[in-house]
Design a protein around this motif. Structure first.
Motif, PDB file in Angstrom:
ATOM      1  N   HIS A  43       0.843  -1.193   0.000  1.00 55.03           N
ATOM      2  CA  HIS A  43       0.000   0.000   0.000  1.00 55.03           C
ATOM      3  C   HIS A  43       0.880   1.245   0.000  1.00 55.03           C
ATOM      4  O   HIS A  43       1.956   1.258   0.611  1.00 55.03           O
ATOM      5  CB  HIS A  43      -0.894   0.051   1.250  1.00 55.03           C
ATOM      6  CG  HIS A  43      -1.876  -1.068   1.345  1.00 55.03           C
ATOM      7  ND1 HIS A  43      -1.506  -2.355   1.703  1.00 55.03           N
ATOM      8  CD2 HIS A  43      -3.228  -1.107   1.141  1.00 55.03           C
ATOM      9  CE1 HIS A  43      -2.574  -3.125   1.723  1.00 55.03           C
ATOM     10  NE2 HIS A  43      -3.632  -2.399   1.394  1.00 55.03           N
ATOM     11  N   VAL A  44       0.393   2.282  -0.647  1.00 57.10           N
ATOM     12  CA  VAL A  44       1.015   3.609  -0.554  1.00 57.10           C
ATOM     13  C   VAL A  44      -0.112   4.625  -0.425  1.00 57.10           C
ATOM     14  O   VAL A  44      -1.249   4.367  -0.834  1.00 57.10           O
ATOM     15  CB  VAL A  44       1.886   3.956  -1.789  1.00 57.10           C
ATOM     16  CG1 VAL A  44       3.057   2.985  -1.914  1.00 57.10           C
ATOM     17  CG2 VAL A  44       1.054   3.975  -3.059  1.00 57.10           C
ATOM     18  N   SER A  45       0.209   5.758   0.169  1.00 59.16           N
ATOM     19  CA  SER A  45      -0.777   6.833   0.227  1.00 59.16           C
ATOM     20  C   SER A  45      -0.244   8.048  -0.519  1.00 59.16           C
ATOM     21  O   SER A  45       0.962   8.339  -0.488  1.00 59.16           O
ATOM     22  CB  SER A  45      -1.104   7.213   1.678  1.00 59.16           C
ATOM     23  OG  SER A  45      -0.015   7.893   2.279  1.00 59.16           O
ATOM     24  N   ALA A  46      -1.130   8.728  -1.205  1.00 52.56           N
ATOM     25  CA  ALA A  46      -0.771   9.933  -1.950  1.00 52.56           C
ATOM     26  C   ALA A  46      -2.005  10.806  -2.065  1.00 52.56           C
ATOM     27  O   ALA A  46      -3.114  10.300  -2.286  1.00 52.56           O
ATOM     28  CB  ALA A  46      -0.240   9.576  -3.334  1.00 52.56           C
ATOM     29  N   ARG A  47      -1.794  12.118  -1.913  1.00 54.43           N
ATOM     30  CA  ARG A  47      -2.946  13.022  -2.006  1.00 54.43           C
ATOM     31  C   ARG A  47      -3.580  12.970  -3.393  1.00 54.43           C
ATOM     32  O   ARG A  47      -4.793  13.078  -3.532  1.00 54.43           O
ATOM     33  CB  ARG A  47      -2.503  14.445  -1.674  1.00 54.43           C
ATOM     34  CG  ARG A  47      -2.304  14.690  -0.186  1.00 54.43           C
ATOM     35  CD  ARG A  47      -1.824  16.084   0.100  1.00 54.43           C
ATOM     36  NE  ARG A  47      -0.495  16.334  -0.446  1.00 54.43           N
ATOM     37  CZ  ARG A  47       0.178  17.467  -0.290  1.00 54.43           C
ATOM     38  NH1 ARG A  47      -0.369  18.469   0.384  1.00 54.43           N
ATOM     39  NH2 ARG A  47       1.372  17.612  -0.807  1.00 54.43           N
ATOM     40  N   SER A  48      -2.748  12.817  -4.433  1.00 53.42           N
ATOM     41  CA  SER A  48      -3.262  12.697  -5.803  1.00 53.42           C
ATOM     42  C   SER A  48      -3.009  11.268  -6.262  1.00 53.42           C
ATOM     43  O   SER A  48      -1.959  10.957  -6.843  1.00 53.42           O
ATOM     44  CB  SER A  48      -2.556  13.693  -6.733  1.00 53.42           C
ATOM     45  OG  SER A  48      -2.723  15.014  -6.274  1.00 53.42           O
ATOM     46  N   ALA A  49      -3.965  10.410  -5.983  1.00 53.93           N
ATOM     47  CA  ALA A  49      -3.756   8.979  -6.229  1.00 53.93           C
ATOM     48  C   ALA A  49      -3.549   8.663  -7.708  1.00 53.93           C
ATOM     49  O   ALA A  49      -2.818   7.737  -8.053  1.00 53.93           O
ATOM     50  CB  ALA A  49      -4.949   8.194  -5.687  1.00 53.93           C
ATOM     51  N   GLY A  50      -4.154   9.433  -8.598  1.00 54.79           N
ATOM     52  CA  GLY A  50      -4.064   9.124 -10.020  1.00 54.79           C
ATOM     53  C   GLY A  50      -2.916   9.804 -10.745  1.00 54.79           C
ATOM     54  O   GLY A  50      -2.760   9.627 -11.960  1.00 54.79           O
ATOM     55  N   LYS A  51      -2.096  10.548 -10.060  1.00 50.13           N
ATOM     56  CA  LYS A  51      -1.008  11.297 -10.688  1.00 50.13           C
ATOM     57  C   LYS A  51       0.057  10.347 -11.228  1.00 50.13           C
ATOM     58  O   LYS A  51       0.424   9.356 -10.593  1.00 50.13           O
ATOM     59  CB  LYS A  51      -0.392  12.246  -9.661  1.00 50.13           C
ATOM     60  CG  LYS A  51       0.766  13.073 -10.165  1.00 50.13           C
ATOM     61  CD  LYS A  51       1.288  13.968  -9.043  1.00 50.13           C
ATOM     62  CE  LYS A  51       2.520  14.739  -9.482  1.00 50.13           C
ATOM     63  NZ  LYS A  51       3.043  15.595  -8.389  1.00 50.13           N
ATOM     64  N   ALA A  52       0.576  10.661 -12.433  1.00 46.90           N
ATOM     65  CA  ALA A  52       1.639   9.840 -13.033  1.00 46.90           C
ATOM     66  C   ALA A  52       2.932  10.024 -12.245  1.00 46.90           C
ATOM     67  O   ALA A  52       3.301  11.140 -11.871  1.00 46.90           O
ATOM     68  CB  ALA A  52       1.843  10.250 -14.489  1.00 46.90           C
ATOM     69  N   ARG A  53       3.636   8.916 -11.991  1.00 48.10           N
ATOM     70  CA  ARG A  53       4.855   8.967 -11.193  1.00 48.10           C
ATOM     71  C   ARG A  53       5.938   8.095 -11.813  1.00 48.10           C
ATOM     72  O   ARG A  53       5.657   7.172 -12.572  1.00 48.10           O
ATOM     73  CB  ARG A  53       4.570   8.530  -9.741  1.00 48.10           C
ATOM     74  CG  ARG A  53       3.716   9.537  -8.987  1.00 48.10           C
ATOM     75  CD  ARG A  53       3.412   9.063  -7.577  1.00 48.10           C
ATOM     76  NE  ARG A  53       2.810  10.129  -6.801  1.00 48.10           N
ATOM     77  CZ  ARG A  53       1.512  10.405  -6.806  1.00 48.10           C
ATOM     78  NH1 ARG A  53       0.681   9.708  -7.566  1.00 48.10           N
ATOM     79  NH2 ARG A  53       1.036  11.394  -6.069  1.00 48.10           N
ATOM     80  N   ASP A  54       7.175   8.400 -11.412  1.00 47.85           N
ATOM     81  CA  ASP A  54       8.327   7.706 -11.968  1.00 47.85           C
ATOM     82  C   ASP A  54       8.646   6.442 -11.164  1.00 47.85           C
ATOM     83  O   ASP A  54       9.749   6.258 -10.677  1.00 47.85           O
ATOM     84  CB  ASP A  54       9.536   8.653 -11.986  1.00 47.85           C
ATOM     85  CG  ASP A  54      10.731   8.037 -12.693  1.00 47.85           C
ATOM     86  OD1 ASP A  54      10.522   7.137 -13.523  1.00 47.85           O
ATOM     87  OD2 ASP A  54      11.873   8.452 -12.400  1.00 47.85           O
ATOM     88  N   CYS A  55       7.657   5.600 -11.005  1.00 49.24           N
ATOM     89  CA  CYS A  55       7.849   4.330 -10.298  1.00 49.24           C
ATOM     90  C   CYS A  55       6.713   3.393 -10.684  1.00 49.24           C
ATOM     91  O   CYS A  55       5.647   3.823 -11.129  1.00 49.24           O
ATOM     92  CB  CYS A  55       7.887   4.531  -8.785  1.00 49.24           C
ATOM     93  SG  CYS A  55       6.422   5.314  -8.091  1.00 49.24           S
ATOM     94  N   ASP A  56       6.957   2.119 -10.520  1.00 49.13           N
ATOM     95  CA  ASP A  56       5.982   1.091 -10.889  1.00 49.13           C
ATOM     96  C   ASP A  56       5.035   0.828  -9.721  1.00 49.13           C
ATOM     97  O   ASP A  56       5.450   0.348  -8.666  1.00 49.13           O
ATOM     98  CB  ASP A  56       6.730  -0.194 -11.266  1.00 49.13           C
ATOM     99  CG  ASP A  56       5.787  -1.295 -11.744  1.00 49.13           C
ATOM    100  OD1 ASP A  56       4.579  -1.019 -11.877  1.00 49.13           O
ATOM    101  OD2 ASP A  56       6.272  -2.420 -11.971  1.00 49.13           O
ATOM    102  N   LEU A  57       3.748   1.138  -9.931  1.00 46.69           N
ATOM    103  CA  LEU A  57       2.749   0.957  -8.876  1.00 46.69           C
ATOM    104  C   LEU A  57       1.876  -0.266  -9.115  1.00 46.69           C
ATOM    105  O   LEU A  57       0.870  -0.447  -8.412  1.00 46.69           O
ATOM    106  CB  LEU A  57       1.873   2.207  -8.772  1.00 46.69           C
ATOM    107  CG  LEU A  57       2.578   3.486  -8.275  1.00 46.69           C
ATOM    108  CD1 LEU A  57       1.657   4.690  -8.389  1.00 46.69           C
ATOM    109  CD2 LEU A  57       3.044   3.321  -6.839  1.00 46.69           C
ATOM    110  N   SER A  58       2.256  -1.088 -10.066  1.00 46.89           N
ATOM    111  CA  SER A  58       1.435  -2.264 -10.356  1.00 46.89           C
ATOM    112  C   SER A  58       1.415  -3.201  -9.142  1.00 46.89           C
ATOM    113  O   SER A  58       2.432  -3.468  -8.511  1.00 46.89           O
ATOM    114  CB  SER A  58       1.984  -3.005 -11.580  1.00 46.89           C
ATOM    115  OG  SER A  58       3.328  -3.387 -11.369  1.00 46.89           O
ATOM    116  N   GLY A  59       0.220  -3.671  -8.815  1.00 49.29           N
ATOM    117  CA  GLY A  59       0.062  -4.576  -7.688  1.00 49.29           C
ATOM    118  C   GLY A  59       0.043  -3.888  -6.342  1.00 49.29           C
ATOM    119  O   GLY A  59      -0.011  -4.562  -5.302  1.00 49.29           O
ATOM    120  N   ILE A  60       0.096  -2.553  -6.328  1.00 45.96           N
ATOM    121  CA  ILE A  60       0.115  -1.792  -5.079  1.00 45.96           C
ATOM    122  C   ILE A  60      -1.184  -1.004  -4.970  1.00 45.96           C
ATOM    123  O   ILE A  60      -1.599  -0.336  -5.925  1.00 45.96           O
ATOM    124  CB  ILE A  60       1.313  -0.821  -5.042  1.00 45.96           C
ATOM    125  CG1 ILE A  60       2.631  -1.600  -5.116  1.00 45.96           C
ATOM    126  CG2 ILE A  60       1.273   0.054  -3.789  1.00 45.96           C
ATOM    127  CD1 ILE A  60       3.853  -0.715  -5.256  1.00 45.96           C
TER     128      ILE A  60
END
Length: 436
Positions: A43-60
């Protein structure tokens, strides 16, 4: 390696949070070999959950509610990378009360509220990892807390703010003014839009608070740190320091003395030949003196997502190795056993001794030097070096000098008299001088 997977939750998906994700993925095999089980970010938390980021969030699972993550039943370890005091403090407190050990890079929170958080962790039989809170990827916490555990540490000094070090390096190497060097630091992302926290010395003071606590076995005491920033350092000071054989660095210094523990952050003239004087740009360095080992120096990247992530993951590895164990058998958070951590007398800033650098703009008239040195002599202050620059045209002259080692209070009394002299044209520049 048949132990169950440990699930990790990361609070915050900024530069450091993303760096932790990348490192855990890229070095997964090495980390599993070190720990004896897999670490999985679930799990991770982020204020903007849909924002594109420089990391792989698959399965998280990405949550917009940080408190939901802190209380998530199937998360074993919490990593806090939000920064600041609130809501980071509340999130860590909730995670601890729910039985989850915590890793944090939050130096401000620990410096100001760490005593309470460590006490809560002990009550819950949990640990808080905080290697990343000081000097980024440099393992200075582990070096002091574990590698130097057999030493009595008497002094440490460090360049522990990359923003200030970059600005002073630019002023040194390119002759830039403070304002221009700061503007460059902001363009490159080394300084915030509001840089006060860095250039005012407060960030370094938070880090020094943590270092002093683990070095001397004292409670975290941010309020006791004497803090001066670099705002008043001029290109002229940089140039004159070079003529004297010094460079100017913002240092955090913690030192045991007869009058108590010195805790201070300030711009400092240090000899060009020393290790710290050669540390440039955004790099950090800490020099530690132990009674058995002598002087030990650490040097490297003190900030940045990957460097800080390296320290975060090192703490994750430590926590994972001892997960579920009794923290009474672990390395104490503040290096000393909790019952042995004791308050120490703090030396007042005015009583702290050092040499001093003084720069003055004065009228070009006879007797200036003799009157200045006479006032210093009246206060039993000798002059180690002096430089006088004659004016060109109708300008005023400049005088710079370095004194012998004296208490700040005595020097400031003399300086107050000097400022009142009719030939002194502008406020004096006064910096400490240290010879390591």
């Amino acid at each position: 390696m048949n132990k169950p997977v440990l699930k990790v939750g990361i609070l915050g998906l900024g530069t450091v949070g993303q760096g932790v994700l990348r490192l855990l993925k890229n070095n997964a095999e090495e980390i599993e070999r070190r720990v004896g089980r897999k670490l999985q970010v679930s799990h991770v938390s982020a204020r903007s959950a849909g924002k594109a980021r420089d990391c792989d969030l698959s399965g998280i699972e990405v949550l917009s509610d940080a408190m939901q993550l802190a209380t998530q039943a199937d998360v074993d370890i919490i990593v806090e990378t939000i920064g600041g005091i609130s809501p980071a403090r509340e999130l860590i407190e909730v995670a601890l009360t729910r039985g989850k050990p915590v890793v944090t890079a939050n130096k401000a929170l620990l410096a100001e509220h760490g005593n309470e958080l460590f006490a809560l962790a002990r009550k819950q039989n949990l640990s808080i990892g905080f290697e990343a809170a000081v000097a980024g990827g440099i393992p200075v916490i582990k070096a002091i807390r574990e590698g130097l555990a057999g030493n009595r540490i008497d002094k440490l000094a460090g360049i522990i703010n990359g923003t200030c070090n970059y600005i002073l390096t630019q002023m040194q190497s390119k002759g830039q003014s403070f304002a221009d060097a700061l503007a460059d630091a902001q363009k490159l992302g080394y300084a915030e839009a509001d840089p006060t926290f860095d250039i005012g010395g407060f960030d370094a003071a938070h880090k020094l608070t943590i270092l002093a606590s683990i070095a001397f076995g004292m409670p975290l005491n941010f309020a006791a740190v004497s803090v001066e920033g670099i705002q008043s350092v001029t290109a002229q000071d940089i140039e004159i320091a070079k003529v004297f054989g010094y460079r100017i660095k913002l240092l955090g210094i913690a030192k045991r003395g007869a009058g108590g523990v010195e805790l201070r952050v300030h711009p400092t003239l240090i000899p060009e030949s020393t290790l710290l004087a050669k540390v440039d740009g955004v790099l950090n360095s800490v020099v530690i003196r132990g009674n058995a080992v002598g002087e030990v120096g650490l040097y490297g990247r003190g900030a940045g997502g990957d460097a800080t992530a390296s320290a975060v993951v090192a703490d994750l590895v430590d926590l994972a190795r001892g997960f579920g164990g009794d923290v009474r058998h672990a390395v104490p958070a503040l290096a000393f056993q909790p019952e042995a951590v004791q308050s120490l007398a703090i030396a007042p800033a005015g009583a702290v001794e050092s040499a001093f650098y003084l720069r003055l703009k004065v009228a070009d008239e006879p007797g200036v030097l003799s009157r200045l040195t006479a006032i210093l002599a009246e206060h039993q202050i000798s002059v180690e070096a002096i430089l006088q620059r004659e004016p060109s045209g109708h300008e005023d002259a400049h005088v710079a000098l370095i004194t012998s080692v004296i208490a700040q209070q005595r020097f400031d009394h003399a300086l107050n008299e000097i400022r009142k002299l009719p030939f002194v044209r502008s406020d004096a520049a006064r910096l400490r001088v240290e010879k390591f």
